[in-house]
Design an enzyme around this catalytic site. Structure first.
Site, PDB file in Angstrom:
ATOM      1  N   GLY B 109       0.772  -1.238   0.000  1.00  9.21           N
ATOM      2  CA  GLY B 109       0.000   0.000   0.000  1.00  9.21           C
ATOM      3  C   GLY B 109       0.798   1.279   0.000  1.00  9.21           C
ATOM      4  N   CYS B 110       1.889   1.347  -0.751  1.00 10.79           N
ATOM      5  CA  CYS B 110       2.571   2.635  -0.839  1.00 10.79           C
ATOM      6  C   CYS B 110       3.294   2.785  -2.164  1.00 10.79           C
ATOM      7  CB  CYS B 110       3.509   2.863   0.326  1.00 10.79           C
ATOM      8  SG  CYS B 110       4.920   1.804   0.337  1.00 10.79           S
ATOM      9  N   VAL B 111       3.807   3.997  -2.409  1.00 12.30           N
ATOM     10  CA  VAL B 111       4.405   4.299  -3.718  1.00 12.30           C
ATOM     11  C   VAL B 111       5.872   3.900  -3.782  1.00 12.30           C
ATOM     12  CG1 VAL B 111       2.884   6.134  -4.452  1.00 12.30           C
ATOM     13  CG2 VAL B 111       4.733   6.642  -2.863  1.00 12.30           C
TER      14      VAL B 111
END
Lengths: 104, 111, 141
Positions: B109-111
């Site tokens: 869940g992150c870039v």
């Protein structure tokens, strides 16, 4: 005839252990595996039931060491009389008894 | 499963290019992955890669970008603790790209 | 979950953890959701009741069962501004456990010169019931 009973659920989660203990005969072995080992911790309410079952019905109770370690239960925190075994001990128990009955 | 070759040895990677088994990681893997992205790793890149590996070793996860910037700022100085600095180093997204070079799984869940 | 932060309002989220780790996937799934949802910057609390207390027990060693030991990840929760971990005393008692058997989880308080403070709060069943009443959203695992 002797049976190796395996219980893989916590006594706090399902009634598998309770039902199992109600269906054992002297000489049977009960092996706690996976979340089942939670019931073998000394000082727990489930542990008291295990101790009573050992005294009343003459069953032997075992707990699988690898599952105890994963859940942070050291051997010295087991209910008196419950024996910690490894996977080889599991195989030995299965071979020594006439049948294996899994309480899922 | 595809693989990348580093010093004559093959390492399996998943479909997104992340190392399949993080225990097999060697620094050369980061250099080869960076070269495939037309990037040459500098000490500044290695600061981040090493930090990520240490973080994973301690907590068993790759940190979210917000956590990464805060921790980098604390460890390497305030001027480096912002996403602009990290994006300049890793233009494909600091967490994703740096984690891949570091041999870690893709962050959740992150870039 | 896109409108979770709509209007900039903060909601109180409680993650209710009732299962032991490793035997089922609930514990790990909960932790992953907590970490992902941390990006939404809500007021998050974690509750550990029933066998869920085993998730944060000290000394977990999973080498023998060939599964990943995810208990170290609880130490990272402070970095994600999650520092309210409520553990029910009755659940500990029933299982022969005490607070000393739990991992000493801490967070650094930004408003107090980054002082390390304990994240775990042992509460009674009655206090846990009150805590549940006080939430906007309760997610069960």
């Amino acid at each position: 005839m002797s049976i190796l009973h395996t219980v893989n659920k916590s006594a706090y989660e399902r009634n598998a252990l309770e039902s199992c203990l109600g269906h054992t005969r002297p000489g049977d072995a009960v092996l706690l595996i996976e979340d089942g080992v939670i019931s073998a911790r000394a000082g727990s309410t489930a542990g008291e039931k295990l101790a009573a079952a050992m005294a009343e019905t003459g069953v032997s109770i075992y707990a699988l060491g690898a599952d105890m370690a994963a859940r942070g239960i050291p051997e010295d925190k087991l209910v008196d009389g419950v024996k910690a075994i490894d996977y080889a001990g599991f195989v030995d128990l299965a071979a020594e008894n006439d049948a294996v009955e899994a309480w899922l | 499963m595809s693989s990348i070759t580093v010093d004559g040895k093959e390492y399996a990677v998943d479909e997104e290019g992340y190392l399949a088994d993080l225990s097999t990681w060697v620094p050369g893997i980061a250099d080869v992955m960076a070269a495939q992205d037309d990037l040459t790793l500098t000490d500044e890149h290695w600061d981040i890669i090493n930090f990520l590996r240490e973080y994973y070793e301690e907590y068993q996860i790759a940190p979210a970008i917000r956590v990464l910037t805060k921790a980098i700022g604390k460890k390497l100085g305030k001027e480096k603790g912002n996403s602009k600095y990290l994006y300049e180093l890793f233009p494909y997204g600091p967490a994703k790209q740096a984690c891949r070079y570091a041999g870690l799984p893709k962050p959740t869940g992150c870039v | 979950m896109g409108d979770m932060n709509e209007g900039g309002s903060t909601k109180k989220f409680l993650y209710l953890n009732r299962k032991a780790p490793y035997g089922t996937v609930y514990a790990l799934e909960s932790l992953e959701v907590v970490l992902i949802a941390a990006a939404f910057e809500q007021d998050v609390s974690l509750a550990f009741i029933d066998d869920g207390v085993y998730q944060i027990i000290q000394g977990q060693d999973t080498t023998g069962i060939g599964m990943k030991n995810f208990s170290p990840t609880f130490n990272a929760l402070g970095d994600y501004d999650i520092n309210k971990l409520y553990v029910e005393k009755e659940s500990l008692d029933e299982r022969g456990l005490t607070e000393d058997d739990l991992m000493p989880l801490v967070y650094e308080d930004e408003d107090d010169d980054w002082a390390e403070k304990p994240s775990i709060r042992v509460v009674s069943r009655a206090e846990m019931a009150d805590l549940m009443q006080d939430q906007d959203v309760i997610l069960s695992f």
